[in-house]
Design an enzyme around this catalytic site. Structure first.
Site, PDB file in Angstrom:
ATOM      1  N   HIS A   6       0.874  -1.186   0.000  1.00  0.00           N
ATOM      2  CA  HIS A   6       0.000   0.000   0.000  1.00  0.00           C
ATOM      3  C   HIS A   6       0.903   1.225   0.000  1.00  0.00           C
ATOM      4  O   HIS A   6       1.838   1.313   0.809  1.00  0.00           O
ATOM      5  CB  HIS A   6      -0.876  -0.030   1.254  1.00  0.00           C
ATOM      6  CG  HIS A   6      -2.001   0.957   1.241  1.00  0.00           C
ATOM      7  ND1 HIS A   6      -1.798   2.323   1.304  1.00  0.00           N
ATOM      8  CD2 HIS A   6      -3.341   0.793   1.173  1.00  0.00           C
ATOM      9  CE1 HIS A   6      -2.972   2.935   1.275  1.00  0.00           C
ATOM     10  NE2 HIS A   6      -3.925   2.020   1.197  1.00  0.00           N
ATOM     11  N   ARG A  22      -6.346  10.342  -0.199  1.00  0.00           N
ATOM     12  CA  ARG A  22      -5.935  10.858  -1.517  1.00  0.00           C
ATOM     13  C   ARG A  22      -7.166  11.074  -2.401  1.00  0.00           C
ATOM     14  O   ARG A  22      -7.236  12.010  -3.182  1.00  0.00           O
ATOM     15  CB  ARG A  22      -4.951   9.893  -2.184  1.00  0.00           C
ATOM     16  CG  ARG A  22      -3.542  10.008  -1.599  1.00  0.00           C
ATOM     17  CD  ARG A  22      -2.586   8.996  -2.217  1.00  0.00           C
ATOM     18  NE  ARG A  22      -2.723   7.697  -1.583  1.00  0.00           N
ATOM     19  CZ  ARG A  22      -2.748   6.538  -2.213  1.00  0.00           C
ATOM     20  NH1 ARG A  22      -2.634   6.499  -3.521  1.00  0.00           N
ATOM     21  NH2 ARG A  22      -2.876   5.404  -1.552  1.00  0.00           N
TER      22      ARG A  22
HETATM   23  O1  MEZ Z   1      -9.163  -2.061   0.148  1.00  0.00           O
HETATM   24  C1  MEZ Z   1      -8.257  -1.563   0.827  1.00  0.00           C
HETATM   25  O2  MEZ Z   1      -7.128  -2.015   0.835  1.00  0.00           O
HETATM   26  C2  MEZ Z   1      -8.548  -0.349   1.620  1.00  0.00           C
HETATM   27  C3  MEZ Z   1      -9.977   0.018   1.779  1.00  0.00           C
HETATM   28  C4  MEZ Z   1      -7.523   0.358   2.096  1.00  0.00           C
HETATM   29  C5  MEZ Z   1      -7.504   1.804   2.364  1.00  0.00           C
HETATM   30  O3  MEZ Z   1      -6.639   2.480   1.822  1.00  0.00           O
HETATM   31  O4  MEZ Z   1      -8.319   2.317   3.132  1.00  0.00           O
END
Ligand code: MEZ
Length: 535
Positions: A315, A335
């Site tokens: 992420h 974002r």
């Molecule tokens: O689906 C995801 O990984 C999620 C909802 C993450 C996020 O950035 O909030």
């Protein structure tokens, strides 16, 4: 003033100027190039071939390959396979997918039991902040959702699995509303839809920035109301087979009494979640403590193949500072609401709503090429400019929509309404997993898999919010299909015969693993402490 503070001032100084600046999206060629050069999925040294089992010869990361080549903790000669429990369906895992499967199976008339490693609900589901994708907008459709997700997944998604996911999105949301979930609504009471990376339409149903937590609360209440049996602190350590290839139950470990528990089941649903706590390639993680990929070695030892076991999601925005929070998720929804990513000099370097693999690779590139910000302990990151959100949307926007973010950072005397946050990619999701069909069944008869432990739906890069949808759609499908199968089946023999074949394979490949899998918990023992104690 230290380097962090000096750079923060530069970010504040040009905020107003950046407010209406548009940043161009990259061409596909440029994206592919940067992802290949900087995304951890392409670091050759992080990978090796799997030497045995259904995926023999394919590459995966060292951490997963090691698990797949570890021994079972069980010795068949030492264990009585007399069942302590018998049920139609054993669900292994107490997160969103397991809970959704349990409710669907119960509704279909099956006797269900959930076994979970920690407490019921301890899972990656509760860590998902920013929303669940459903094609519910006026100018949206499952077809558009399908196209966006295929593109995000580099066209490697299993088309039938994905088609089913997007088509069943609206009914999945309806089902959750019926159970009492409180999705955010606009002033007129309509469901509010927000934007995420890689989506061409606003498609996220949200519960502020606590979406996964609210979703799990809803499912948990429903499971408890149904009186479904739950064994907590009882992770699975091995599956059982009937000696002819079908799954017939599992052996659990009672973590309190340190005893094995044998469960006989007509069908088993693996919903053990992801692998973030393996800290693949040394990355911090956004995952919950139990995310150690337990389902993968269990399924593979039975003979079920994995698909795309070489791809993981980092992420883009995990916390880099303060270091006590390293790896914790900063939702992509921030974002979506206008927060910008800027480097040490306060300059933007990527369009913030590109897909996650490209944004993560761009952040890694920015830091590798010296434009990142250094923390006092020498870690690197770039800024996520939170105050831009209020500047664009009004002074109370963060308070109304991101209370979780405000609370998390306030514990460290940081006010995200006033200052940017230093971030770096964090290990977030296992894109691949056990291969399933559209009913959630693996290649092993009567062994179903749902949620992050399964693979194929998201291709090589999942879009935000599609995993909360996946756990509902495929949790329920697995629950229904397993229940239908259980109605036709008699309880099978309980054997560990598949371990004979597995152990022979290890022997033949001259692999003598020192460890067993599943590992159940991450290894956080400080090496220097061990050395001190043993000195
Ligand atoms: O689906 C995801 O990984 C999620 C909802 C993450 C996020 O950035 O909030």
């Amino acid at each position: 003033m230290n380097k962090l503070e000096t750079s923060k001032e530069l970010v504040a100084a040009n905020r107003e100027q950046r407010k209406d600046q548009t940043f161009p999206q990259a061409s596909q060629d440029e994206k592919d190039k940067i992802v290949r050069l900087f995304h951890p999925d392409y670091h050759a040294e992080g990978y090796r071939p799997i030497r045995i089992g259904p995926n023999k010869g394919e590459r995966t990361v060292h951490e997963i390959a090691d698990l797949l080549e570890s021994k079972s903790p069980l010795f068949k000669e030492e264990l009585s396979l007399k069942p302590a429990h018998s049920t139609d369906i054993l669900i292994i895992g107490g997160g969103g997918a397991g809970a959704a499967a349990a409710l669907a199976a119960k509704e279909a008339g099956a006797d269900v039991m959930i076994a979970t490693k920690l407490r019921f609900g301890d899972s990656n589901t509760v860590m998902a902040e920013g929303g669940m994708q459903v094609a519910a907008g006026k100018d949206d459709s499952p077809i558009t959702h399908f196209k966006d997700t295929m593109k995000g997944g580099h066209f490697k998604n299993d088309p039938l699995l994905l088609k089913t996911l997007v088509e069943e999105g609206p009914s999945a949301a309806q089902w959750l509303l019926g159970l009492g979930i409180s999705f955010d609504r606009d002033e007129e009471g309509n469901l509010k839809l927000k934007s995420g990376g890689g989506t061409s339409r606003p498609r996220l149903l949200t519960c502020k920035d606590y979406t996964g937590l609210e979703l799990m609360r809803t499912l948990k209440d429903a499971v408890l109301n149904e009186g479904i049996r739950i064994l907590e602190f009882s992770p699975a350590v091995e599956l059982l087979s009937d000696g002819r290839g079908a799954c017939t139950g599992a052996v659990l470990k009672n973590l309190d009494a340190h005893q094995w528990i044998v469960v006989q089941a007509k069908t088993v649903i693996l919903a053990t979640g992801g692998s973030g706590r393996l800290h693949i390639q040394g990355f911090p993680t956004s995952n919950h403590f139990g995310a150690t990929a337990d389902g993968l070695p269990l399924a593979c030892r039975m003979g079920a193949s994995l698909t795309m076991a070489d791809t993981f999601q980092y992420h883009p925005t995990g916390v880099a500072f303060p270091e006590q929070m390293a790896g914790i998720l900063v939702t992509e929804a921030i974002r979506g609401a206008g927060a910008q990513l800027v480097n040490r000099s306060g300059a933007r370097f990527v369009y913030e709503l590109e897909t996650r693999d490209f944004v993560a690779a761009s952040i890694i590139k920015e830091c590798a090429e010296g434009r990142g910000v250094e923390t006092p302990s020498g870690k690197k990151g770039v800024w996520l400019d939170f105050p831009m959100v209020n500047l664009k949307n009004g002074p109370d926007y963060l308070d109304h929509h991101f209370p979780n973010m405000i609370r998390q950072f306030s514990r460290f005397q940081m006010d995200v309404r006033k200052e940017p946050i230093l971030i770096y990619p964090t290990l977030h999701y296992q894109n691949g997993g056990v291969k399933i069909n559209v009913d959630g069944e693996s290649e092993i008869k009567n062994l179903f898999v749902a949620g992050e432990a399964s693979g194929g739906i998201h291709g090589r890069n999942r879009l935000m919010g599609n995993s909360l949808l996946d756990i509902i759609v495929y949790g329920r499908r697995a629950g229904k299909a397993a229940s239908a199968r259980a109605k036709m089946a008699e309880p099978g023999n309980l054997t560990l015969e598949h371990l004979d074949r597995f152990n022979q394979e290890l022997e033949k490949a001259s692999i003598h693993p020192g460890k067993t899998s599943p590992i159940l918990f991450p290894d956080y023992v400080r090496k220097e402490e061990v050395t001190k104690k043993s000195a």
